[in-house]
Design an enzyme around this catalytic site. Structure first.
Site, PDB file in Angstrom:
ATOM      1  N   GLY B 130      -3.726  -2.148 -33.703  1.00 51.72           N
ATOM      2  CA  GLY B 130      -4.749  -1.107 -33.602  1.00 51.72           C
ATOM      3  C   GLY B 130      -6.140  -1.678 -33.766  1.00 51.72           C
ATOM      4  CB  SER B 132      -9.427  -1.101 -28.350  1.00 51.61           C
ATOM      5  OG  SER B 132      -9.175  -2.431 -28.008  1.00 51.61           O
ATOM      6  CB  SER B 164       0.165  -2.261 -26.121  1.00 50.82           C
ATOM      7  OG  SER B 164      -0.897  -2.532 -25.264  1.00 50.82           O
ATOM      8  CD  GLU B 249      -3.446 -11.413 -27.313  1.00 52.53           C
ATOM      9  OE1 GLU B 249      -4.397 -11.186 -28.080  1.00 52.53           O
ATOM     10  OE2 GLU B 249      -3.047 -10.619 -26.459  1.00 52.53           O
ATOM     11  CD  GLU B 386     -16.228  -9.031 -16.453  1.00 51.27           C
ATOM     12  OE1 GLU B 386     -15.429  -8.462 -17.236  1.00 51.27           O
ATOM     13  OE2 GLU B 386     -15.947  -9.247 -15.267  1.00 51.27           O
TER      14      GLU B 386
HETATM   15  C1  LIG Z   1      -3.082  -3.244 -20.576  1.00 47.46           C
HETATM   16  C2  LIG Z   1      -3.955  -3.193 -21.788  1.00 47.46           C
HETATM   17  C3  LIG Z   1      -3.380  -3.321 -23.034  1.00 47.46           C
HETATM   18  C4  LIG Z   1      -4.176  -3.248 -24.176  1.00 47.46           C
HETATM   19  N1  LIG Z   1      -3.573  -3.338 -25.401  1.00 47.46           N
HETATM   20  C5  LIG Z   1      -4.327  -3.172 -26.510  1.00 47.46           C
HETATM   21  C6  LIG Z   1      -3.713  -3.150 -27.795  1.00 47.46           C
HETATM   22  O1  LIG Z   1      -2.499  -3.267 -27.914  1.00 47.46           O
HETATM   23  N2  LIG Z   1      -4.490  -2.968 -28.882  1.00 47.46           N
HETATM   24  C7  LIG Z   1      -5.842  -2.842 -28.788  1.00 47.46           C
HETATM   25  O2  LIG Z   1      -6.487  -2.688 -29.812  1.00 47.46           O
HETATM   26  N3  LIG Z   1      -6.464  -2.840 -27.581  1.00 47.46           N
HETATM   27  C8  LIG Z   1      -5.730  -3.001 -26.445  1.00 47.46           C
HETATM   28  N4  LIG Z   1      -6.341  -2.992 -25.218  1.00 47.46           N
HETATM   29  C9  LIG Z   1      -7.784  -2.771 -25.168  1.00 47.46           C
HETATM   30  C10 LIG Z   1      -8.584  -3.964 -24.699  1.00 47.46           C
HETATM   31  O3  LIG Z   1      -8.663  -4.933 -25.704  1.00 47.46           O
HETATM   32  C11 LIG Z   1      -9.943  -3.433 -24.267  1.00 47.46           C
HETATM   33  O4  LIG Z   1      -9.731  -2.650 -23.119  1.00 47.46           O
HETATM   34  C12 LIG Z   1     -10.914  -4.532 -23.952  1.00 47.46           C
HETATM   35  O5  LIG Z   1     -11.302  -5.217 -25.114  1.00 47.46           O
HETATM   36  C13 LIG Z   1     -12.159  -4.007 -23.232  1.00 47.46           C
HETATM   37  O6  LIG Z   1     -12.730  -2.922 -23.889  1.00 47.46           O
HETATM   38  P1  LIG Z   1     -13.079  -1.585 -23.077  1.00 47.46           P
HETATM   39  O7  LIG Z   1     -11.864  -1.171 -22.357  1.00 47.46           O
HETATM   40  O8  LIG Z   1     -13.672  -0.654 -24.020  1.00 47.46           O
HETATM   41  O9  LIG Z   1     -14.142  -2.026 -22.003  1.00 47.46           O
HETATM   42  P2  LIG Z   1     -15.699  -2.254 -22.264  1.00 47.46           P
HETATM   43  O10 LIG Z   1     -15.895  -3.144 -23.409  1.00 47.46           O
HETATM   44  O11 LIG Z   1     -16.391  -0.933 -22.266  1.00 47.46           O
HETATM   45  O12 LIG Z   1     -16.087  -3.047 -20.951  1.00 47.46           O
HETATM   46  C14 LIG Z   1     -16.356  -2.415 -19.690  1.00 47.46           C
HETATM   47  C15 LIG Z   1     -16.887  -3.495 -18.743  1.00 47.46           C
HETATM   48  O13 LIG Z   1     -18.101  -4.019 -19.291  1.00 47.46           O
HETATM   49  C16 LIG Z   1     -18.015  -5.407 -19.447  1.00 47.46           C
HETATM   50  N5  LIG Z   1     -18.742  -5.823 -20.643  1.00 47.46           N
HETATM   51  C17 LIG Z   1     -18.664  -5.318 -21.901  1.00 47.46           C
HETATM   52  N6  LIG Z   1     -19.468  -5.986 -22.732  1.00 47.46           N
HETATM   53  C18 LIG Z   1     -20.047  -6.962 -22.006  1.00 47.46           C
HETATM   54  C19 LIG Z   1     -20.966  -8.005 -22.295  1.00 47.46           C
HETATM   55  N7  LIG Z   1     -21.428  -8.222 -23.528  1.00 47.46           N
HETATM   56  N8  LIG Z   1     -21.337  -8.801 -21.297  1.00 47.46           N
HETATM   57  C20 LIG Z   1     -20.877  -8.626 -20.037  1.00 47.46           C
HETATM   58  N9  LIG Z   1     -20.012  -7.674 -19.703  1.00 47.46           N
HETATM   59  C21 LIG Z   1     -19.597  -6.846 -20.671  1.00 47.46           C
HETATM   60  C22 LIG Z   1     -16.522  -5.672 -19.598  1.00 47.46           C
HETATM   61  O14 LIG Z   1     -16.210  -7.006 -19.258  1.00 47.46           O
HETATM   62  C23 LIG Z   1     -15.939  -4.677 -18.631  1.00 47.46           C
HETATM   63  O15 LIG Z   1     -15.980  -5.200 -17.335  1.00 47.46           O
HETATM   64  C24 LIG Z   1      -5.571  -3.059 -24.067  1.00 47.46           C
HETATM   65  C25 LIG Z   1      -6.149  -2.950 -22.806  1.00 47.46           C
HETATM   66  C26 LIG Z   1      -5.352  -3.011 -21.670  1.00 47.46           C
HETATM   67  C27 LIG Z   1      -5.998  -2.862 -20.327  1.00 47.46           C
END
Ligand SMILES: Cc1cc2nc3c(=O)[nH]c(=O)nc-3n(C[C@H](O)[C@H](O)[C@H](O)COP(=O)(O)OP(=O)(O)OC[C@H]3O[C@@H](n4cnc5c(N)ncnc54)[C@H](O)[C@@H]3O)c2cc1C
Lengths: 383, 406
Positions: B130, B132, B164, B249, B386
């Site tokens: 847990g 994000s 997940s 990881e 990114e």
């Molecule tokens: C299949 C899957 C499984 C997952 N499993 C887990 C899990 O088990 N536990 C958990 O806690 N999380 C999990 N996640 C969450 C995952 O870690 C986040 O989706 C990820 O860290 C990105 O955060 P966000 O989705 O909020 O995107 P955002 O951070 O909002 O990003 C949106 C876009 O902006 C870009 N961006 C953001 N900040 C910057 C920056 N500083 N510079 C340039 N570009 C930037 C990103 O690269 C992306 O393209 C999972 C995600 C997926 C897709």
């Protein structure tokens, strides 16, 4: 698979790097780019006799003294038997500093034909630094006619590295009337016997020439690979791959030097009150450029090990290495220049030596598209 | 520099292959009872975890009491390669075995190790991660789920997302804010939270492909009481541990990623001549060229993987791993993209593709377009592409950090 240098190889690399830092400084490269040729030069406190223009201020003489032409060659050929990885280390160190001189053409292109021909005596002379050579590849542009005990060669060879300076040229030619894998051979021709047109090229550290063979007579003893022998074609393919892998290694090292120069410039140049390297647009381009260099470098060393171990994966690995060099050179040249801004556009700055050398290595011996087309065949996509 | 491993590694491989042949779960057994989420371990998976643990094959690099055999890093590499090649999942609970258990072993109390980490290693429990939150994705340190000390308990309130396996997991490795008054990186702690604790609501989030089998979830915490002895490591040390967890990881995930790339590529090379046979020659040549480019990428991915691994084995640092994470996930994406585009409109036909379960094998499942969409799981999760580029620029190339708000 282990793609790391062992300790001996690392030592060789470190030694070569520090030798070249002293003996091939940017000022020497600049001399060449600006048409100044130094006949003799101080190396490690001694004046070394120059050996003519190709000696580049005594650099080649110094390399010969260090035994570099002998390093990779087999002991039977007057060599030190360290194998292709040692040659690869030197080819890449030379690429890093845009070193001029006969190493690439003589050791990585000419000598492999002599190896294929089993020409031990000639190889001994190459190892001793007494003979420089060039390789005029391509079978389509020269023909061979049997003429009593000897042969007569006709045709035009283009873009021959060191073609205007090497003492001997290994000329690839095809039997009149032959096709495909049949009838391809190689002949040893003294440079004096051909009409040489040196080309004015963008990178004078990689001099190219056009060679015209106009009824050149070659006696039987100078046949390296007999065109009537069906094994000659494969032997020449192996030579071509050897040359290609060495060129890829050398070119990738030049590209790495571009990345290093650009990263260090991005740390030091300030605009808008911060180093330009702190802007994400620049960071991400440099990360991608670094990745392209790592990709090409990993493939080039993989091909080097395939060659060193005589592995069946060499044809695919060599083509991948050269194609990846093309990809990384394109990016390194574009971003290396663009991210330096105006200063990179000037003749005064040393960056352009690297850019021009990288481009030359990427374009010689088949560019990326050429090698990808070859891969399409190797991977079974086309017949 | 050499192409082959030495004898001791090859005999290790032979021993593993012999053992696998005799003990592995069969393809039929796995297909009959698929794992429907990374938090779900069907009966065969639990048995398989225990069997591997007892034989010292679960985490070969660990000592026997933790399910290993003190294997060298090279042996572990061979182990991961052979499992992927044999298409045997190491676990259905990737985040549990790969991140949560190692983190508890590194930072937890003996009781936590016994109760939580060993339960995972014995195949008795599964975990979810847990981290994000809706407003804390890439900027994880801005997470807001609160844990307030109340006597011998913490009281947790807030929301996680993209968790997940939370819909099946037994417990959660939960990142929460225990001190809102210090800089954001310093006030984060980790709690082990049983998922059946009152106040937890899990809402599955159907995904872009296979919406009937969601693995992602939203998790809501409403005055959830967690015993204080479930705090992992020091109070406020969660951020440092997060970096440790992610290093676990990233260390060798490329092995299965590269295997996935190679399997997808083999399928593409196999199909391509028939797919492109009817194209005009120029189009065929263009299609072949794109296929060749991803074939070069695939070989490069393996070579780069071995290199990054060599650094790791010599005690190298994590930044190099960012390169592999970035490259392997993007190459996997490109293979599927090229394959789908070469297929043309036929790629749009989904047909009835059986769901094989979340088996933690990166094998090509479904149509090319489905694989393409699925591939974003790896370019988004565990640090987006990114973010990886920024890590490479700052920690590998040493470029200055961007001015950050404090
Ligand atoms: C299949 C899957 C499984 C997952 N499993 C887990 C899990 O088990 N536990 C958990 O806690 N999380 C999990 N996640 C969450 C995952 O870690 C986040 O989706 C990820 O860290 C990105 O955060 P966000 O989705 O909020 O995107 P955002 O951070 O909002 O990003 C949106 C876009 O902006 C870009 N961006 C953001 N900040 C910057 C920056 N500083 N510079 C340039 N570009 C930037 C990103 O690269 C992306 O393209 C999972 C995600 C997926 C897709």
């Amino acid at each position: 698979m282990d793609l790391e240098l062992d300790t001996d190889q690392q030592e060789l690399r470190d030694h070569a790097r520090s030798f070249l830092a002293d003996s091939c400084p940017p000022s020497l490269v600049r001399d060449l780019f600006e048409g100044r040729v130094i006949e003799g030069r101080v190396v490690e406190g001694r004046v070394v006799e120059g050996r003519g223009p190709a000696d580049s201020g005594g650099l080649w003489s110094a390399m010969v003294e260090l035994g570099w032409p002998a390093l990779a060659a087999e002991v039977d050929h007057g060599g030190l038997g360290q194998g292709f990885v040692a040659e690869a280390v030197l080819a890449s160190e030379l690429g890093r500093v845009v070193a001029p001189g006969p190493y690439l053409a003589t050791v990585t292109q000419f000598a492999p034909v002599l190896v294929a021909a089993g020409a031990a005596e000639l190889l001994g002379r190459v190892s001793a630094g007494d003979l420089t050579g060039a390789l005029a590849l391509g079978a389509a542009d020269a023909s061979a006619r049997a003429d009593g005990d000897g042969w007569t060669l006709d045709g035009v060879k283009t873009h021959v590295l060191d073609g205007a300076s090497a003492e001997e040229i290994a000329v690839v030619a095809r039997l009149v009337g032959s096709r495909g894998h049949e009838g391809v051979g190689a002949f040893l021709v003294p440079r004096a016997a051909v009409a040489v047109e040196p080309l004015t090229v963008i990178d004078p550290t990689m001099p190219l020439a056009t060679l015209r063979l106009d009824g050149v007579e070659v006696d039987g003893a100078r046949v390296l690979l007999d065109p009537r022998d069906p094994a000659s074609f494969d032997a020449l393919e192996h030579v071509r791959r050897h040359a290609t892998v060495a060129m890829a290694l050398s070119g990738v090292a030049t590209c790495r030097a571009i990345v290093e120069a650009t990263v260090s410039y991005a740390k030091q140049r300030h605009q808008f009150g911060r180093p330009i390297g702190s802007f994400q647009a620049i960071k991400h381009r440099l990360a991608d450029l670094y990745l392209a260099v790592e990709r090409a470098d990993a493939l080039a060393w993989y091909a080097a090990v395939c060659l060193a171990e005589d592995d069946a994966r060499l044809p695919v690995a060599a083509a991948m290495a050269k194609a990846a060099l093309g990809d990384c050179q394109r990016l390194a040249t574009r971003d290396g220049l663009q991210l330096h801004g105006g200063i990179g556009f000037t003749w005064e700055h040393d960056l352009h030596f690297l850019l021009k050398r990288a481009t030359t290595t990427a374009f010689l011996l088949g560019g990326a598209e050429h090698h990808r087309a070859e891969l399409a065949r190797h991977l079974g996509l086309v017949a | 520099m050499k192409l082959r491993f030495d004898e001791s590694v090859e005999s290790f491989r032979a021993e593993l292959l012999g053992w696998l042949a005799a003990n592995r779960p069969s393809a039929e057994e796995m297909a009959a009872d698929p794992s429907v989420s990374t938090g779900h371990a069907p009966a065969w998976a639990r048995r398989w975890t225990r069997t591997m643990f007892d034989a010292g094959w679960l985490v070969p690099g660990w000592p026997p009491e933790l399910g290993g055999r003190n294997a060298t890093p090279t042996q572990t590499l061979v182990y991961l390669e052979e499992l992927a090649r044999a298409r045997v999942p190491r676990t259905s609970n990737v985040q549990g075995l790969g991140i949560v258990a190692p983190s508890i072993i590194d930072y937890g109390t003996p009781e936590q190790i016994e109760q939580y980490a060993m339960a995972i290693l014995h195949g008795e429990a599964t975990a979810c991660l847990g981290m994000s939150e809706p407003d804390a994705g890439s900027d994880l340190a801005s997470l807001r789920t609160r844990a307030v000390r109340d006597g011998d308990h913490f009281v947790v309130d807030g929301q996680k997302v993209w968790t997940s396996g939370a819909n099946y997991a037994d417990f959660c490795f939960l990142f929460c804010r225990t001190d809102p008054d210090v800089p954001k990186h310093k006030g984060i702690s980790i709690l082990l939270v049983d998922m059946d604790t009152p106040g937890i609501t899990v809402r599955p989030l159907p995904e872009i492909v296979h919406p009937d089998h969601p693995d992602l979830n939203e998790v809501f915490f409403d005055s959830v009481r967690v015993p204080a002895d479930r705090l992992v490591g020091e109070l406020g040390a969660g951020w440092a541990m997060a970096n440790g967890s992610l290093a676990h990881e990233r260390g060798m995930v490329w092995v299965s990623a590269v295997q996935g790339i190679e399997e997808a590529l083999a399928r593409l090379l196999d199909e391509a001549p028939a797919t492109t046979a009817t194209l005009p020659p120029t189009e065929q040549a263009l299609a072949n060229d794109r296929i060749v480019q991803v074939a070069i990428d695939a070989t490069a991915a393996r070579c780069l993987g071995y290199r990054a691994f060599a650094k790791l084995a010599r005690g190298g640092t994590a930044p190099e791993q960012a390169l592999m994470k970035l490259f392997s996930s993007e190459v996997r994406q490109r293979v599927a993209e090229v394959a789908a585009e070469v297929q043309g409109p036929d790629a749009l036909v989904t047909g009835e593709v059986a769901f094989d379960g979340h088996q933690a094998i990166d094998e090509p499942q479904g149509t090319w377009l489905e694989q393409y969409f699925q591939s974003f799981a790896n370019t988004i999760s565990a640090g987006t592409s990114e973010i990886q580029r920024t890590i490479i620029a700052e920690r590998v190339l040493g470029l200055p950090r961007e001015p950050r708000p404090t």
